[in-house]
Write a protein that holds these residues in place. Structure first.
Motif, PDB file in Angstrom:
ATOM      1  N   GLY A  17       0.787  -1.222   0.000  1.00 35.53           N
ATOM      2  CA  GLY A  17       0.000   0.000   0.000  1.00 35.53           C
ATOM      3  C   GLY A  17       0.818   1.270   0.000  1.00 35.53           C
ATOM      4  O   GLY A  17       0.258   2.370  -0.019  1.00 35.53           O
ATOM      5  N   ALA A  18       2.144   1.138   0.015  1.00 36.87           N
ATOM      6  CA  ALA A  18       3.005   2.330   0.044  1.00 36.87           C
ATOM      7  C   ALA A  18       3.188   2.892  -1.364  1.00 36.87           C
ATOM      8  O   ALA A  18       2.834   2.261  -2.362  1.00 36.87           O
ATOM      9  CB  ALA A  18       4.364   1.964   0.642  1.00 36.87           C
ATOM     10  N   LEU A  19       3.750   4.085  -1.423  1.00 38.28           N
ATOM     11  CA  LEU A  19       4.037   4.737  -2.699  1.00 38.28           C
ATOM     12  C   LEU A  19       5.401   4.263  -3.188  1.00 38.28           C
ATOM     13  O   LEU A  19       6.393   4.348  -2.468  1.00 38.28           O
ATOM     14  CB  LEU A  19       4.028   6.254  -2.537  1.00 38.28           C
ATOM     15  CG  LEU A  19       4.164   7.080  -3.818  1.00 38.28           C
ATOM     16  CD1 LEU A  19       2.892   6.976  -4.655  1.00 38.28           C
ATOM     17  CD2 LEU A  19       4.456   8.544  -3.461  1.00 38.28           C
ATOM     18  N   HIS A  20       5.453   3.775  -4.419  1.00 37.16           N
ATOM     19  CA  HIS A  20       6.685   3.266  -5.006  1.00 37.16           C
ATOM     20  C   HIS A  20       6.985   4.038  -6.284  1.00 37.16           C
ATOM     21  O   HIS A  20       6.134   4.124  -7.175  1.00 37.16           O
ATOM     22  CB  HIS A  20       6.566   1.773  -5.332  1.00 37.16           C
ATOM     23  CG  HIS A  20       6.370   0.915  -4.124  1.00 37.16           C
ATOM     24  ND1 HIS A  20       7.413   0.366  -3.418  1.00 37.16           N
ATOM     25  CD2 HIS A  20       5.222   0.521  -3.495  1.00 37.16           C
ATOM     26  CE1 HIS A  20       6.938  -0.345  -2.406  1.00 37.16           C
ATOM     27  NE2 HIS A  20       5.608  -0.269  -2.431  1.00 37.16           N
ATOM     28  N   THR A  21       8.196   4.589  -6.362  1.00 38.87           N
ATOM     29  CA  THR A  21       8.551   5.320  -7.571  1.00 38.87           C
ATOM     30  C   THR A  21       8.981   4.353  -8.669  1.00 38.87           C
ATOM     31  O   THR A  21       9.403   3.212  -8.394  1.00 38.87           O
ATOM     32  CB  THR A  21       9.713   6.289  -7.297  1.00 38.87           C
ATOM     33  OG1 THR A  21      10.901   5.538  -6.989  1.00 38.87           O
ATOM     34  CG2 THR A  21       9.379   7.220  -6.143  1.00 38.87           C
ATOM     35  N   ALA A  22       8.878   4.817  -9.909  1.00 36.18           N
ATOM     36  CA  ALA A  22       9.310   4.001 -11.032  1.00 36.18           C
ATOM     37  C   ALA A  22      10.800   3.691 -10.925  1.00 36.18           C
ATOM     38  O   ALA A  22      11.247   2.591 -11.274  1.00 36.18           O
ATOM     39  CB  ALA A  22       9.011   4.719 -12.351  1.00 36.18           C
ATOM     40  N   GLY A  23      11.574   4.659 -10.402  1.00 36.25           N
ATOM     41  CA  GLY A  23      13.004   4.441 -10.246  1.00 36.25           C
ATOM     42  C   GLY A  23      13.323   3.329  -9.274  1.00 36.25           C
ATOM     43  O   GLY A  23      14.187   2.479  -9.543  1.00 36.25           O
TER      44      GLY A  23
END
Length: 232
Positions: A17-23
């Motif tokens: 549920g956390a925010l994950h960057t494309a990087g």
């Protein structure tokens, strides 16, 4: 890594549920950020509830699970059959993917879905054995439900064939094969038969009524008694 495996891995990473960057995802999966962008578009198109955008990050807004409690035993059997067929494929990629899929499904099945430790996708018996018993299932299910007296030709484990008159009491799915618990007139007792070793079944047209010492409840009580003695 094949794309289907990568998509699965992305879902597993984002289930927190956390925010994950494309990087971050690209680094973890050893691909480019452009690949992650395309994968996110694919997941969205497939109905996965992904939110976010390039430069900000991505999150899954609802849990993604395979709800095993919603699968009937018939549906689980059909799913198993499909995976087992692919597992026997001569195409090594298909076979490997099928075994991977079996492991993933096995991981989310409830603990009481089958005997401990058997697994279900690629357990003990070869696919040919499992498939051999499927043709008998309709009659056996009907016989258990309607208490039908059945005549059966059965291939024993020593590869000799015997003819039995049985009272089918219960069918159980053990990962790769079905078994049938029955009262056997030939042995004058309860027997557990592997359905894939049944050579022929005949509906005698007769039915039976539960009798003392020959019912499913009596069999289960007998099993509980054996277990209790082993614990002593």
């Amino acid at each position: 890594m094949q794309r289907s495996d990568r998509l699965f891995d992305i879902i597993q990473i984002m289930r927190d549920g956390a925010l994950h960057t494309a990087g971050d995802l690209a680094k973890h999966l050893d691909v480019s950020e452009r690949t992650i962008w395309r994968d996110m578009a694919t997941l969205r198109a497939s109905g996965v509830p992904v939110e976010g955008e390039r430069g900000v990050g991505y999150t899954i807004t609802a849990p993604i699970t395979l709800p095993p409690m919603n699968l009937t035993m018939g549906e689980l059997e059909a799913l198993h059959l499909a995976v087992a067929i692919l597992g026997e494929a001569t195409d090594p990629d298909l076979s490997t993917s099928a075994q991977s899929l079996a492991a993933k499904i096995d991981a989310v099945l409830p603990e009481n879905a089958g005997p401990p430790g058997t697994g279900w996708g690629f357990a003990v018996y070869p696919f040919a054995d499992a498939a051999a018993g499927f043709k008998h299932m309709p009659l056996l299910r009907d016989a258990v439900r309607e208490k039908k007296l059945i005549r059966m030709n059965y291939l024993d484990l020593d590869d000799t064939t015997s003819t039995r008159l049985i009272r089918p009491l219960q069918l159980e799915y053990w990962g790769r094969v079905w078994t049938m618990t029955a009262w056997c007139a030939l042995r004058h007792g309860f027997q557990v038969f592997r359905v894939d070793r049944i050579e022929a079944l005949i509906d005698t047209g007769a039915t039976f009524t539960d009798e003392a010492g020959q019912s499913l409840q009596d069999y289960l009580a007998q099993v509980d008694e054996i277990k209790a003695k082993k614990r002593l």
